[in-house]
Design an enzyme around this catalytic site. Structure first.
Site, mmCIF file in Angstrom:
data_model
loop_
_atom_site.group_PDB
_atom_site.id
_atom_site.type_symbol
_atom_site.label_atom_id
_atom_site.label_comp_id
_atom_site.label_asym_id
_atom_site.label_seq_id
_atom_site.Cartn_x
_atom_site.Cartn_y
_atom_site.Cartn_z
ATOM 1 C CB SER A 1 1.303 1.032 -4.893
ATOM 2 O OG SER A 1 0.660 0.265 -3.895
ATOM 3 C CE1 TYR B 1 3.190 -3.799 -6.949
ATOM 4 C CE2 TYR B 1 2.272 -2.899 -4.914
ATOM 5 C CZ TYR B 1 2.295 -2.964 -6.292
ATOM 6 O OH TYR B 1 1.428 -2.186 -7.016
#
Length: 246
Positions: free
Chosen positions: A137, A150
């Site tokens: 990501s 995250y």
């Protein structure tokens, strides 16, 4: 590639990837927690004319089960193996702040579980060759106030893959880390607003398979313009960055 092992097979991106792989006549192993859902996907893939499609229970968070899972997968096939790591978990940072125990869950789902299963798969890949494609990501490129838990899990995963890439390259196995931006999936709902930067699961799956079928390895942003966006974000001085509403 003679077989694709898809980890986290019930995600929208994994479903699209499985359809594309099966359309090429490659055997597919769907691995995830929801067996009924995967059986429905397997039936769909068989109807579409793919080769053998099997379903295996897999839980990234149950790391004690990973050795047995890999032994089963390794025993059921031969030849080059493709591994697509598509599982992940992204609650909002506000949810994590309200329930700190959720933070460990996020880190285990996005980093520890992925590292564990890849370490167990490493000797299988060294023996059979193939390719590993992992969904990272852009959130892992720089810690932001809005999703630093995250992002830290993805940053750890990125570093792990950099080292794994060197090790497996010596055995002729490529390791590809795709860093998507905003993708229109359930992980984004409630966390990311729709906009021109949002991409579809289908487009990401197509990109992942294209990279797997090419010759390259390393890191790749998706869509490509996230390379530019993240280069700018990483270059912003901290005294300015800390004031940005991102």
């Amino acid at each position: 590639m003679s077989r694709w092992l898809i980890l986290g097979a019930t995600s929208p991106i994994a479903r699209e990837f499985a359809r594309l792989a099966a359309a090429r006549g490659v055997d597919v192993v769907l691995a995830g927690r929801d067996l009924e859902d995967m059986e429905r996907s397997a039936t769909d893939l068989r109807i579409r004319g793919g080769h053998a499609v099997s379903v295996v229970e897999f839980d990234a968070l149950d790391m004690a089960s990973h050795e047995a899972f890999v032994r089963r997968v390794a025993a059921e096939g031969e030849g080059p193996l493709g591994v697509f790591v598509a599982f992940g978990f992204m609650p909002s940072q506000a949810e994590i702040d309200a329930a700190p125990e959720l933070g460990a869950h996020v880190i285990n789902a996005n980093f520890t579980g992925a590292a564990s299963i890849l370490l167990w798969l490493k000797p299988v890949l060294e023996a059979r060759k193939g390719v590993v494609v992992v969904l990272g990501s852009v959130a892992g490129d720089r810690g932001r106030a809005s999703n630093y838990t995250y992002g830290s899990a993805k940053a750890g995963l990125h570093t792990f893959l950099q080292g794994l890439r060197i090790v497996l390259d010596r055995a002729g196995v490529r390791v590809i880390n795709i860093k998507p931006g905003f993708i229109d999936t359930s992980m984004s709902w409630g966390n990311v607003k729709d906009g021109p930067l949002m991409a579809t699961p289908r487009a990401l799956a197509e990109r992942a398979l294209k990279l797997a079928e090419g010759r390259g390895a390393g890191e790749s942003y998706f869509p490509w313009f996230w390379f530019v966006i993240m280069a700018i974000i990483k270059s912003v001085p901290y005294r300015i960055f800390r004031r940005l509403p991102i």
